[in-house]
Design a protein around this motif. Structure first.
Motif, PDB file in Angstrom:
ATOM      1  N   LYS A  75      48.609  20.081  30.773  1.00  0.00           N
ATOM      2  CA  LYS A  75      48.932  19.011  31.717  1.00  0.00           C
ATOM      3  C   LYS A  75      48.065  19.217  32.952  1.00  0.00           C
ATOM      4  O   LYS A  75      47.976  20.324  33.467  1.00  0.00           O
ATOM      5  CB  LYS A  75      50.416  19.067  32.081  1.00  0.00           C
ATOM      6  N   VAL A  76      47.442  18.156  33.427  1.00  0.00           N
ATOM      7  CA  VAL A  76      46.601  18.194  34.622  1.00  0.00           C
ATOM      8  C   VAL A  76      47.294  17.389  35.706  1.00  0.00           C
ATOM      9  O   VAL A  76      47.685  16.237  35.477  1.00  0.00           O
ATOM     10  CB  VAL A  76      45.198  17.602  34.339  1.00  0.00           C
ATOM     11  N   ILE A  84      50.238  11.752  51.632  1.00  0.00           N
ATOM     12  CA  ILE A  84      50.451  10.312  51.765  1.00  0.00           C
ATOM     13  C   ILE A  84      50.759   9.671  50.410  1.00  0.00           C
ATOM     14  O   ILE A  84      51.590   8.786  50.310  1.00  0.00           O
ATOM     15  CB  ILE A  84      49.219   9.641  52.415  1.00  0.00           C
ATOM     16  N   HIS A  85      50.090  10.155  49.362  1.00  0.00           N
ATOM     17  CA  HIS A  85      50.227   9.565  48.032  1.00  0.00           C
ATOM     18  C   HIS A  85      50.909  10.539  47.070  1.00  0.00           C
ATOM     19  O   HIS A  85      50.854  11.751  47.255  1.00  0.00           O
ATOM     20  CB  HIS A  85      48.851   9.187  47.476  1.00  0.00           C
ATOM     21  N   ASN A  86      51.516   9.997  46.021  1.00  0.00           N
ATOM     22  CA  ASN A  86      52.131  10.820  44.992  1.00  0.00           C
ATOM     23  C   ASN A  86      51.065  11.480  44.129  1.00  0.00           C
ATOM     24  O   ASN A  86      49.931  10.993  44.037  1.00  0.00           O
ATOM     25  CB  ASN A  86      53.041   9.976  44.095  1.00  0.00           C
ATOM     26  N   ALA A  87      51.452  12.564  43.442  1.00  0.00           N
ATOM     27  CA  ALA A  87      50.552  13.229  42.508  1.00  0.00           C
ATOM     28  C   ALA A  87      50.257  12.313  41.327  1.00  0.00           C
ATOM     29  O   ALA A  87      51.037  11.412  41.000  1.00  0.00           O
ATOM     30  CB  ALA A  87      51.183  14.521  42.008  1.00  0.00           C
ATOM     31  N   VAL A  88      49.125  12.569  40.674  1.00  0.00           N
ATOM     32  CA  VAL A  88      48.754  11.862  39.453  1.00  0.00           C
ATOM     33  C   VAL A  88      48.740  12.894  38.340  1.00  0.00           C
ATOM     34  O   VAL A  88      48.179  13.979  38.490  1.00  0.00           O
ATOM     35  CB  VAL A  88      47.365  11.199  39.596  1.00  0.00           C
ATOM     36  N   VAL A  89      49.372  12.550  37.211  1.00  0.00           N
ATOM     37  CA  VAL A  89      49.546  13.508  36.118  1.00  0.00           C
ATOM     38  C   VAL A  89      48.957  12.951  34.825  1.00  0.00           C
ATOM     39  O   VAL A  89      49.153  11.782  34.502  1.00  0.00           O
ATOM     40  CB  VAL A  89      51.044  13.807  35.901  1.00  0.00           C
ATOM     41  N   ALA A  90      48.237  13.816  34.106  1.00  0.00           N
ATOM     42  CA  ALA A  90      47.787  13.511  32.744  1.00  0.00           C
ATOM     43  C   ALA A  90      48.407  14.586  31.856  1.00  0.00           C
ATOM     44  O   ALA A  90      48.146  15.774  32.040  1.00  0.00           O
ATOM     45  CB  ALA A  90      46.273  13.531  32.657  1.00  0.00           C
ATOM     46  N   ASP A  91      49.261  14.170  30.919  1.00  0.00           N
ATOM     47  CA  ASP A  91      49.984  15.123  30.085  1.00  0.00           C
ATOM     48  C   ASP A  91      49.424  15.125  28.664  1.00  0.00           C
ATOM     49  O   ASP A  91      48.807  14.149  28.233  1.00  0.00           O
ATOM     50  CB  ASP A  91      51.462  14.748  30.062  1.00  0.00           C
ATOM     51  N   PHE A  92      49.650  16.217  27.951  1.00  0.00           N
ATOM     52  CA  PHE A  92      49.210  16.396  26.567  1.00  0.00           C
ATOM     53  C   PHE A  92      47.697  16.232  26.430  1.00  0.00           C
ATOM     54  O   PHE A  92      47.204  15.549  25.548  1.00  0.00           O
ATOM     55  CB  PHE A  92      49.962  15.444  25.628  1.00  0.00           C
ATOM     56  N   VAL A  93      46.970  16.886  27.334  1.00  0.00           N
ATOM     57  CA  VAL A  93      45.510  16.836  27.338  1.00  0.00           C
ATOM     58  C   VAL A  93      44.990  17.976  26.469  1.00  0.00           C
ATOM     59  O   VAL A  93      45.393  19.123  26.633  1.00  0.00           O
ATOM     60  CB  VAL A  93      44.945  16.969  28.769  1.00  0.00           C
ATOM     61  N   LYS A  94      44.114  17.664  25.552  1.00  0.00           N
ATOM     62  CA  LYS A  94      43.552  18.662  24.635  1.00  0.00           C
ATOM     63  C   LYS A  94      42.134  19.010  25.076  1.00  0.00           C
ATOM     64  O   LYS A  94      41.308  18.109  25.253  1.00  0.00           O
ATOM     65  CB  LYS A  94      43.546  18.110  23.214  1.00  0.00           C
ATOM     66  N   PRO A  95      41.841  20.297  25.251  1.00  0.00           N
ATOM     67  CA  PRO A  95      40.476  20.695  25.628  1.00  0.00           C
ATOM     68  C   PRO A  95      39.483  20.339  24.528  1.00  0.00           C
ATOM     69  O   PRO A  95      39.831  20.310  23.339  1.00  0.00           O
ATOM     70  CB  PRO A  95      40.573  22.219  25.780  1.00  0.00           C
ATOM     71  N   VAL A  96      38.256  20.084  24.923  1.00  0.00           N
ATOM     72  CA  VAL A  96      37.176  19.834  23.970  1.00  0.00           C
ATOM     73  C   VAL A  96      36.178  20.985  24.049  1.00  0.00           C
ATOM     74  O   VAL A  96      36.052  21.637  25.100  1.00  0.00           O
ATOM     75  CB  VAL A  96      36.469  18.482  24.230  1.00  0.00           C
ATOM     76  N   ILE A  97      35.484  21.214  22.963  1.00  0.00           N
ATOM     77  CA  ILE A  97      34.431  22.240  22.957  1.00  0.00           C
ATOM     78  C   ILE A  97      33.124  21.517  23.209  1.00  0.00           C
ATOM     79  O   ILE A  97      32.731  20.635  22.430  1.00  0.00           O
ATOM     80  CB  ILE A  97      34.391  22.991  21.621  1.00  0.00           C
ATOM     81  N   PRO A  98      32.438  21.854  24.308  1.00  0.00           N
ATOM     82  CA  PRO A  98      31.174  21.184  24.630  1.00  0.00           C
ATOM     83  C   PRO A  98      30.130  21.415  23.530  1.00  0.00           C
ATOM     84  O   PRO A  98      30.083  22.470  22.922  1.00  0.00           O
ATOM     85  CB  PRO A  98      30.722  21.831  25.936  1.00  0.00           C
ATOM     86  N   THR A  99      29.326  20.387  23.298  1.00  0.00           N
ATOM     87  CA  THR A  99      28.274  20.512  22.288  1.00  0.00           C
ATOM     88  C   THR A  99      26.952  20.860  22.917  1.00  0.00           C
ATOM     89  O   THR A  99      26.720  20.692  24.059  1.00  0.00           O
ATOM     90  CB  THR A  99      28.133  19.197  21.492  1.00  0.00           C
TER      91      THR A  99
END
Length: 99
Positions: A75-76, A84-99
């Motif tokens: 989760k990010v 002033i503003h609420n947090a922004v959340v991205a859940d269930f994020v899967k890392p990628v392997i850079p090519t």
């Protein structure tokens, strides 16, 4: 197993570590009122809720977490340090392997 013992196990065995990366793309920049901004970004292990890494996004709104197990979900959360503003959340994020 207690949470403390479980976290120690994950850290000791390296189960949280890997070659995966979670980074901002053009549509995932940290912004405040539409403009790129430097703010606190935190990375959590989705299943346990453990805080894995904390960093500040660059002034252009980009961030990058590396050294992550690509088989796990995270989760990010981006915070407006000014409050002033609420947090922004991205859940269930899967890392990628850079090519």
């Amino acid at each position: 197993m207690s949470l403390i013992k479980a976290k120690a196990y994950y850290m000791r065995t390296g189960e949280l570590r890997g070659k995966g990366v979670i980074s901002s793309g053009a549509s995932e920049l940290v912004t405040v009122e539409g403009s790129p901004a430097s703010r606190t970004v935190r990375l959590y292990h989705s299943r346990s809720g453990w805080l894995i890494q904390t960093q500040r996004s660059k002034p252009d709104g980009t961030f990058r977490f590396s050294g992550l197990n690509p088989d796990l979900l995270f989760k990010v959360e981006a915070y407006d340090d000014v409050g002033i503003h609420n947090a922004v959340v991205a859940d269930f994020v899967k890392p990628v392997i850079p090519t």
